[in-house]
Design an enzyme around this catalytic site. Structure first.
Site, PDB file in Angstrom:
ATOM      1  N   ASP A 122      39.449  37.663  48.252  1.00 53.20           N
ATOM      2  CA  ASP A 122      39.646  36.854  49.469  1.00 53.20           C
ATOM      3  C   ASP A 122      39.167  37.504  50.767  1.00 53.20           C
ATOM      4  O   ASP A 122      39.856  37.427  51.800  1.00 53.20           O
ATOM      5  CB  ASP A 122      41.137  36.488  49.628  1.00 53.20           C
ATOM      6  CG  ASP A 122      41.658  35.579  48.530  1.00 53.20           C
ATOM      7  OD1 ASP A 122      40.898  35.262  47.591  1.00 53.20           O
ATOM      8  OD2 ASP A 122      42.844  35.193  48.595  1.00 53.20           O
ATOM      9  N   LYS A 154      40.277  29.591  43.985  1.00 57.16           N
ATOM     10  CA  LYS A 154      41.677  29.389  43.607  1.00 57.16           C
ATOM     11  C   LYS A 154      42.402  28.663  44.724  1.00 57.16           C
ATOM     12  O   LYS A 154      41.965  28.686  45.872  1.00 57.16           O
ATOM     13  CB  LYS A 154      42.347  30.730  43.297  1.00 57.16           C
ATOM     14  CG  LYS A 154      42.322  31.712  44.456  1.00 57.16           C
ATOM     15  CD  LYS A 154      42.802  33.089  44.032  1.00 57.16           C
ATOM     16  CE  LYS A 154      42.823  34.054  45.195  1.00 57.16           C
ATOM     17  NZ  LYS A 154      43.735  33.699  46.295  1.00 57.16           N
ATOM     18  N   CYS A 179      47.761  38.401  47.619  1.00 58.67           N
ATOM     19  CA  CYS A 179      46.783  38.090  46.569  1.00 58.67           C
ATOM     20  C   CYS A 179      46.355  39.325  45.775  1.00 58.67           C
ATOM     21  O   CYS A 179      46.131  39.232  44.567  1.00 58.67           O
ATOM     22  CB  CYS A 179      45.596  37.361  47.183  1.00 58.67           C
ATOM     23  SG  CYS A 179      46.090  35.722  47.809  1.00 58.67           S
TER      24      CYS A 179
END
Ligand code: ZN
Length: 217
Positions: free
Chosen positions: A22, A120, A165
């Site tokens: 990310d 995701k 994450c």
């Protein structure tokens, strides 16, 4: 645990994967959900990625009105926690909306060699912190199967945010039987309600190695 076998100077091999979590505009300063100093991971990630034979990226990728957005829940504010069918869920500012500049990778991230991008969080009603499973801990992203088919056995994690994450990706990778290493200086944390301390505690309990980028040969 095998995870603890890592020693500074350990060589990177054919079965090693760098999983870049990310590193997107909305998670960097100036973005919608900025991780403090999030952009500082970029040069570290770029340097590390050049050493790895395999690089995979994750990209948070929400439809408008996603369930994890506080704006979707009447009367709720960002960073409040609500209880949903799959357990507690932190509510976030709107972020990483599909197709927006905020969802793009940081412009100086230089990992063109990445072999796969795992998107995701695209199911409207489930958030997804982990690169392996959505937050119901049952819905797979497909990454475990990909790694098995490719014969990749060690997952080296970098990116944003360490206490969400990256943490949940590390836990799931460990649970799926992979060796896991977290490169701490290639991550930054949000630290909501003690989440950073909880992350360090949990990774320690699991025996996930935490190292510095310079520890790799
Ligand atoms: Zn998200």
């Amino acid at each position: 645990m095998a995870d603890r076998a890592f020693r500074p100077g350990t060589a990177i091999g054919d079965k090693d994967l760098l999983l870049v979590v990310d590193v997107q505009n909305d998670f960097c300063p100036g973005g919608k959900l900025p991780v403090p100093h999030g952009d500082e991971v970029v040069p570290v990630v770029n340097r590390l990625a050049a050493k790895f034979p395999h690089v995979v990226l994750t990209q948070d990728w929400h439809p408008p009105g996603h369930f994890s957005f506080a704006s979707t829940h009447a009367g709720r504010q960002p960073f409040e926690t609500v209880t949903v069918a799959y357990g507690p869920q932190v509510l976030w500012p709107d972020h990483c909306v599909q197709g927006t500049p905020g969802a793009e990778f940081h412009p100086t991230l230089a990992v063109a060699q990445a072999e796969l991008i795992v998107r995701k969080g695209f199911r409207r009603a489930i958030d997804s912190y982990s690169a392996f499973f959505e937050n119901d801990h049952r819905t797979p992203t497909g990454l475990t199967g990909y790694l098995h088919e490719r014969g990749l056995s060690r997952v080296v994690l970098v990116g944003l945010a360490l206490d969400f994450c990256v943490r949940y990706s590390a836990e799931d990778a460990h649970a799926q039987g992979f060796d896991v290493i977290v490169v701490e200086d290639a991550c930054r944390a949000i630290d909501v309600d003690g989440s950073l301390a909880a992350t360090r505690r949990r990774l320690g309990e699991l025996g996930v190695a935490t190292v510095k980028a310079d520890d790799f040969a």
